[in-house]
Design a protein around this motif. Structure first.
Motif, PDB file in Angstrom:
ATOM      1  N   LEU A  57       0.819  -1.208   0.000  1.00 44.48           N
ATOM      2  CA  LEU A  57       0.000   0.000   0.000  1.00 44.48           C
ATOM      3  C   LEU A  57       0.853   1.259   0.000  1.00 44.48           C
ATOM      4  N   ALA A  58       1.966   1.247   0.734  1.00 45.00           N
ATOM      5  CA  ALA A  58       2.877   2.394   0.746  1.00 45.00           C
ATOM      6  C   ALA A  58       3.470   2.612  -0.644  1.00 45.00           C
ATOM      7  N   LYS A  59       3.817   1.520  -1.323  1.00 42.81           N
ATOM      8  CA  LYS A  59       4.361   1.612  -2.682  1.00 42.81           C
ATOM      9  C   LYS A  59       3.311   2.197  -3.631  1.00 42.81           C
ATOM     10  N   LEU A  60       2.073   1.732  -3.520  1.00 39.33           N
ATOM     11  CA  LEU A  60       1.006   2.279  -4.346  1.00 39.33           C
ATOM     12  C   LEU A  60       0.803   3.761  -4.077  1.00 39.33           C
ATOM     13  N   GLN A  61       0.844   4.129  -2.807  1.00 37.15           N
ATOM     14  CA  GLN A  61       0.645   5.535  -2.436  1.00 37.15           C
ATOM     15  C   GLN A  61       1.750   6.414  -3.017  1.00 37.15           C
ATOM     16  N   ARG A  62       2.993   5.907  -3.011  1.00 34.89           N
ATOM     17  CA  ARG A  62       4.095   6.679  -3.610  1.00 34.89           C
ATOM     18  C   ARG A  62       3.862   6.847  -5.102  1.00 34.89           C
ATOM     19  N   GLY A  63       3.377   5.792  -5.765  1.00 42.30           N
ATOM     20  CA  GLY A  63       3.085   5.874  -7.194  1.00 42.30           C
ATOM     21  C   GLY A  63       1.968   6.854  -7.495  1.00 42.30           C
ATOM     22  N   ILE A  64       0.922   6.821  -6.707  1.00 44.30           N
ATOM     23  CA  ILE A  64      -0.202   7.742  -6.891  1.00 44.30           C
ATOM     24  C   ILE A  64       0.255   9.174  -6.659  1.00 44.30           C
ATOM     25  N   SER A  65       1.069   9.384  -5.635  1.00 47.89           N
ATOM     26  CA  SER A  65       1.585  10.731  -5.356  1.00 47.89           C
ATOM     27  C   SER A  65       2.430  11.237  -6.519  1.00 47.89           C
ATOM     28  N   ALA A  66       3.242  10.351  -7.103  1.00 46.16           N
ATOM     29  CA  ALA A  66       4.076  10.742  -8.244  1.00 46.16           C
ATOM     30  C   ALA A  66       3.200  11.123  -9.427  1.00 46.16           C
ATOM     31  N   LEU A  67       2.145  10.345  -9.689  1.00 49.41           N
ATOM     32  CA  LEU A  67       1.238  10.673 -10.790  1.00 49.41           C
ATOM     33  C   LEU A  67       0.536  11.999 -10.546  1.00 49.41           C
TER      34      LEU A  67
END
Length: 88
Positions: A57-67
């Motif tokens: 979930l943390a990895k997904l959140q970092r990806g969403i933040s980058a997008l």
């Protein structure tokens, strides 16, 4: 949660293992605060799964933040399937 000393653990190992298996973690107090915890395999697996899920979930959140920050990239679609019969 049950706390015990190594000598008590050795003398009553079966009872402590039964307690751990039945959901009661056992803390074994050791010198220099090198304590250990005895858990059932089910509880250990639950903790491991929860940790793995949290990392994902943390990895997904970092990806969403980058997008959201505009750091994504657009790509042209290589193939476009207009209807289901074209799909393999």
């Amino acid at each position: 949660m049950i706390a015990t000393k190594p000598i008590e653990l050795r003398a009553n190992l079966k009872n402590y293992l039964d307690n751990a298996f039945n959901g009661e973690p056992v803390i074994v107090s050791r010198e220099n605060n090198q304590n250990v915890v005895i858990l059932s395999e089910r509880e250990y697996n639950d903790l491991t799964r929860a940790k793995r899920n949290a990392e994902y979930l943390a990895k997904l959140q970092r990806g969403i933040s980058a997008l959201n920050a505009g750091k994504g990239a657009e790509h042209e679609i290589i193939e476009d399937y207009d209807n289901e019969k074209d799909m393999v």
